[in-house]
Design a protein around this motif. Structure first.
Motif, mmCIF file in Angstrom:
data_model
loop_
_atom_site.group_PDB
_atom_site.id
_atom_site.type_symbol
_atom_site.label_atom_id
_atom_site.label_comp_id
_atom_site.label_asym_id
_atom_site.label_seq_id
_atom_site.Cartn_x
_atom_site.Cartn_y
_atom_site.Cartn_z
ATOM 1 N N HIS A 105 54.799 32.071 50.023
ATOM 2 C CA HIS A 105 56.108 32.134 49.621
ATOM 3 C C HIS A 105 56.015 32.555 48.223
ATOM 4 N N TRP A 106 55.068 32.551 47.308
ATOM 5 C CA TRP A 106 55.077 32.867 45.976
ATOM 6 C C TRP A 106 54.160 34.208 45.844
ATOM 7 N N MET A 107 53.549 34.827 46.795
ATOM 8 C CA MET A 107 52.865 36.059 46.644
ATOM 9 C C MET A 107 53.628 37.049 46.480
ATOM 10 N N SER A 108 54.981 37.200 46.831
ATOM 11 C CA SER A 108 55.858 37.999 46.818
ATOM 12 C C SER A 108 56.943 37.903 45.936
ATOM 13 N N ALA A 109 56.822 36.688 45.049
ATOM 14 C CA ALA A 109 58.023 36.314 44.245
ATOM 15 C C ALA A 109 57.797 36.543 42.716
ATOM 16 N N GLY A 110 58.763 36.621 41.900
ATOM 17 C CA GLY A 110 58.575 36.512 40.386
ATOM 18 C C GLY A 110 57.490 37.828 40.035
ATOM 19 N N VAL A 111 56.705 37.414 39.476
ATOM 20 C CA VAL A 111 55.854 38.432 38.433
ATOM 21 C C VAL A 111 54.586 38.827 39.285
ATOM 22 N N MET A 112 54.458 38.269 40.431
ATOM 23 C CA MET A 112 53.389 38.411 41.224
ATOM 24 C C MET A 112 53.045 39.724 41.758
ATOM 25 N N PRO A 113 54.064 40.575 42.412
ATOM 26 C CA PRO A 113 53.913 41.866 42.873
ATOM 27 C C PRO A 113 53.422 42.595 41.633
ATOM 28 N N ARG A 114 54.040 42.404 40.434
ATOM 29 C CA ARG A 114 53.671 43.390 39.456
ATOM 30 C C ARG A 114 52.126 43.129 38.914
ATOM 31 N N LEU A 115 51.815 41.691 38.933
ATOM 32 C CA LEU A 115 50.629 41.437 38.354
ATOM 33 C C LEU A 115 49.578 41.889 39.366
ATOM 34 N N ALA A 116 49.776 41.736 40.801
ATOM 35 C CA ALA A 116 48.828 42.319 41.916
ATOM 36 C C ALA A 116 48.735 43.619 41.767
ATOM 37 N N ALA A 117 49.642 44.451 41.560
ATOM 38 C CA ALA A 117 49.608 46.087 41.587
ATOM 39 C C ALA A 117 48.606 46.278 40.084
ATOM 40 N N ALA A 118 48.835 45.461 38.984
ATOM 41 C CA ALA A 118 47.950 45.833 37.801
ATOM 42 C C ALA A 118 46.604 45.300 38.116
ATOM 43 N N VAL A 119 46.274 44.351 38.620
ATOM 44 C CA VAL A 119 44.939 43.782 39.017
ATOM 45 C C VAL A 119 44.366 45.000 39.900
ATOM 46 N N THR A 120 44.952 45.281 40.845
ATOM 47 C CA THR A 120 44.265 46.434 41.890
ATOM 48 C C THR A 120 44.035 47.804 40.985
ATOM 49 N N ALA A 121 44.845 48.055 39.971
ATOM 50 C CA ALA A 121 44.713 49.383 39.084
ATOM 51 C C ALA A 121 43.643 49.304 38.074
ATOM 52 N N LEU A 122 42.906 48.229 37.985
ATOM 53 C CA LEU A 122 41.921 47.865 37.042
ATOM 54 C C LEU A 122 40.599 48.805 37.236
ATOM 55 N N PRO A 123 40.006 49.231 36.077
ATOM 56 C CA PRO A 123 38.703 49.967 36.322
ATOM 57 C C PRO A 123 37.585 49.438 36.997
ATOM 58 N N HIS A 124 37.616 48.121 37.416
ATOM 59 C CA HIS A 124 36.637 47.421 37.915
ATOM 60 C C HIS A 124 37.006 46.398 38.907
ATOM 61 N N PRO A 125 36.304 46.162 40.185
ATOM 62 C CA PRO A 125 36.834 45.024 41.038
ATOM 63 C C PRO A 125 37.217 43.776 40.216
ATOM 64 N N ALA A 126 38.198 43.302 40.542
ATOM 65 C CA ALA A 126 39.013 41.808 39.981
ATOM 66 C C ALA A 126 39.532 41.085 41.232
ATOM 67 N N GLU A 127 39.565 39.839 40.783
ATOM 68 C CA GLU A 127 39.967 38.849 41.791
ATOM 69 C C GLU A 127 41.369 38.305 41.314
ATOM 70 N N LEU A 128 42.301 38.263 41.858
ATOM 71 C CA LEU A 128 43.716 37.646 41.345
ATOM 72 C C LEU A 128 43.684 36.009 41.727
ATOM 73 N N LEU A 129 43.621 35.214 40.697
ATOM 74 C CA LEU A 129 43.537 33.689 40.900
ATOM 75 C C LEU A 129 44.809 32.929 40.484
ATOM 76 N N VAL A 130 45.526 31.880 40.947
ATOM 77 C CA VAL A 130 46.446 31.219 40.226
ATOM 78 C C VAL A 130 46.163 29.873 39.975
ATOM 79 N N ALA A 131 46.468 29.291 38.689
ATOM 80 C CA ALA A 131 46.195 28.068 38.280
ATOM 81 C C ALA A 131 47.629 27.396 37.964
ATOM 82 N N GLU A 132 47.578 25.984 38.245
ATOM 83 C CA GLU A 132 48.866 25.220 38.067
ATOM 84 C C GLU A 132 49.015 25.274 36.260
ATOM 85 N N SER A 133 48.023 25.103 35.779
ATOM 86 C CA SER A 133 47.806 24.767 34.516
ATOM 87 C C SER A 133 46.277 25.144 33.894
#
Length: 551
Positions: free
Chosen positions: A452-480
């Protein structure tokens, strides 16, 4: 590509091999010994909470079940309690464990790891470096030449690797000496470690009045007595006298029955190798540094060496030479250990009898007992985990950078995060896999299904930015995260140090910070300078030809 050669099969060398394997890098561990360790209950190590967690990640073992996490720490001066600390979530307890037990778990983990090969009874004899690799010759039953991509000397204070590379190892000898005994005995402070200065049953004087008691499993304790300067022999009679009078003093009566398990004399040296890298050769652990006065823990620092070096070697092994990244190992870790040694040198005169220097030594106005507690518990300048704020990998401060509870360069706080597969894990569990970590702070996401939230808000743009990084990266989400506002983004190194915290999704800033973290910014700058020199040379050649044609 050839494996990494690790010389030395102590805790640091074995930890490095497992950390490399976790990042899919093969290694060969050259063990001078027979591949097993003699049980020595009096030879123990104290690990800070984050280094103990590193070993548990790598071995899959619950080390706390085979050591003791102290319930608290008590400091006495004569008969008076100076401080009484209870460990909790805000101040996690250190782990106290016998070194042979720790090494046994590391060896067990390596036995089931196909990317690590251990070769016993193999003593290093020679090293030859070439442009594209390194060779090491061993002698012994399996003496031969070994071919590797890099070589790391984890072979202790008398490091053969360091000597073959002609690296100086200056410092101080016998900074402190301690008589040590491991006993099985019942003491009044169950599960609590104790530092007792100037106990009333001892004669006066700084060298005669300090004893430390640290609990071990099964009712055992390690006791350390600070010895006077010099090389006086500690006879069995002298040690038994110390044990008896200490137990009598703590019991206010006859000494309780005890079982003597092991004894020894622990001599502390302070040394720091001039260089930690020579081409494809690196030093780590006691081969690179010796420390341990005032309760500080040399092995704990050696494990930090292994964690820092592993992800950098893995990046170079998988993605090609990263010279600036590899150079940063020496710059970062040597600076941290040098600061630790300087802090000990500053306070030693005060704590060991130079009270007249108190007004001129930085930090000496603090209580002596507090300084010693810092060393034993891994706090303050004597023992706190080092930061890399001045690292050559630190990015230029982005305009969108914001302050959070962790300063850039420091170890991140372990919080619960949601992984890319939707599972809830601890942030620390994602470390040491070779990937950068990008953490979005998004309150409320924990109650929604990931879809429900992977395709909402800033997530698509952030996921695309992480994919474009010059090194393998993992996207994580924290409540706080401590001090982090909603929708901030944290970039974390593979070894858990914070790179930067950004206000919102800033793809350009995120990319630049990741590039700097890999040393690519320095590499790119060097490449640009080379291109400019080459272009200038082409211009000079063209001008010379034009002038020749004009004539």
């Amino acid at each position: 590509m050839d494996p990494v050669i690790i010389v030395g099969a102590g805790p640091v060398g074995l930890t490095l091999a497992l950390a490399l394997a976790r990042q899919e890098v093969p290694s060969v561990v050259l063990d001078e010994g027979p591949g097993k360790d003699e049980p020595r209950p009096a030879r123990t190590v104290v690990l800070r909470e984050d280094t103990a967690a590193l070993l548990e990640r790598l071995t899959g073992a619950a080390l706390g079940e085979h050591g003791v996490r102290w319930a608290g720490w008590r400091s006495l001066r004569r008969r008076h309690v100076v401080s009484d600390i209870a460990f909790d979530a805000a101040e996690p307890a250190p782990l106290h464990i016998a070194q042979h037990v720790l090494t046994g778990f590391l060896r067990g983990a390596i036995a089931g790891e196909p990317l690590v090969r251990t070769v016993v009874d193999s003593r290093l004899d020679a090293i030859e470096q070439e442009r594209y690799g390194i060779s090491a010759r061993t002698r012994g039953p399996q003496g031969t030449w070994w071919r590797g991509s890099y070589l790391v000397g984890c072979d202790g204070p008398r490091s053969t690797v360091r000597k073959l590379q002609d690296i100086r190892f200056p410092g101080r000898t016998a900074v402190e000496r301690h008589a040590v005994a491991a006993l099985r005995v019942e003491l009044p402070w169950e599960g609590r470690a104790l530092l007792h200065r100037m106990p009333p049953w001892r004669s006066s004087g700084p060298s005669a009045g300090e004893v430390t008691a640290r609990p071990l499993p099964d009712g055992a304790w390690r006791l350390d007595w600070l010895l006077p300067p010099g090389n006086d022999l500690v006879t069995p009679e002298v040690l038994l006298t110390r044990i008896r009078e200490t137990l009598e003093g703590w019991s206010d009566g006859p000494a309780p029955a005890y079982e003597l398990l092991d004894t020894g004399v622990h001599t502390v040296h302070h040394r720091l190798a001039r260089r930690w890298r020579a081409g494809r050769v690196f030093l780590a652990g006691d081969a690179a540094h010796l420390l341990g006065a005032l309760g500080t823990q040399g092995l704990d620092e050696g494990l930090r060496d292994a964690e820092n070096l592993a992800w950098k070697l893995a990046a170079a092994w998988h993605h090609g030479p990263h010279e600036a990244l590899l150079d940063s190992y020496q710059t970062e870790r040597r600076a941290v250990v040098a600061a630790r040694l300087r802090a000990a040198d500053q306070v030693l005169p005060v704590l060991r009898g130079g009270g007249a220097l108190r007004h001129i030594v930085p930090g000496a106005a603090r209580s002596q007992d507090t300084l010693l507690t810092d060393g034993h518990l891994g706090r303050g300048p004597l023992g706190a985990p080092g930061t890399h704020a001045g690292s050559p990998l630190a990015p230029r401060r982005p305009e969108a950078e914001i302050p959070v509870g962790t300063p850039p360069g420091a170890q991140v706080t372990d919080v619960r995060v949601t992984a890319e597969d939707g599972s809830f894990v601890r942030l620390r569990d994602r470390l040491d896999r070779g990937a950068l970590l990008v953490v979005l702070i998004a309150p409320g996401t924990g109650v929604w299904d990931r879809k429900h939230w992977m395709s909402a808000g800033v997530m698509p743009r952030l996921a695309a930015a992480v994919t474009a990084l010059p090194h393998p990266a993992e996207l994580l989400v924290a409540e706080s995260y401590p001090g982090a506002p909603a929708h901030s983004v944290l970039l974390v190194r593979p070894d858990g140090h914070l790179v930067t915290a950004l206000s919102g999704v800033r793809p350009a800033d995120l990319y630049a910070a990741a590039e700097a973290t890999l040393g690519e910014a320095a590499h790119g700058e060097q490449r640009r300078e080379e291109d400019k020199d080459e272009a200038a040379g082409d211009d000079r050649t063209a001008t010379a030809r034009a002038g020749s044609g004009a004539r």
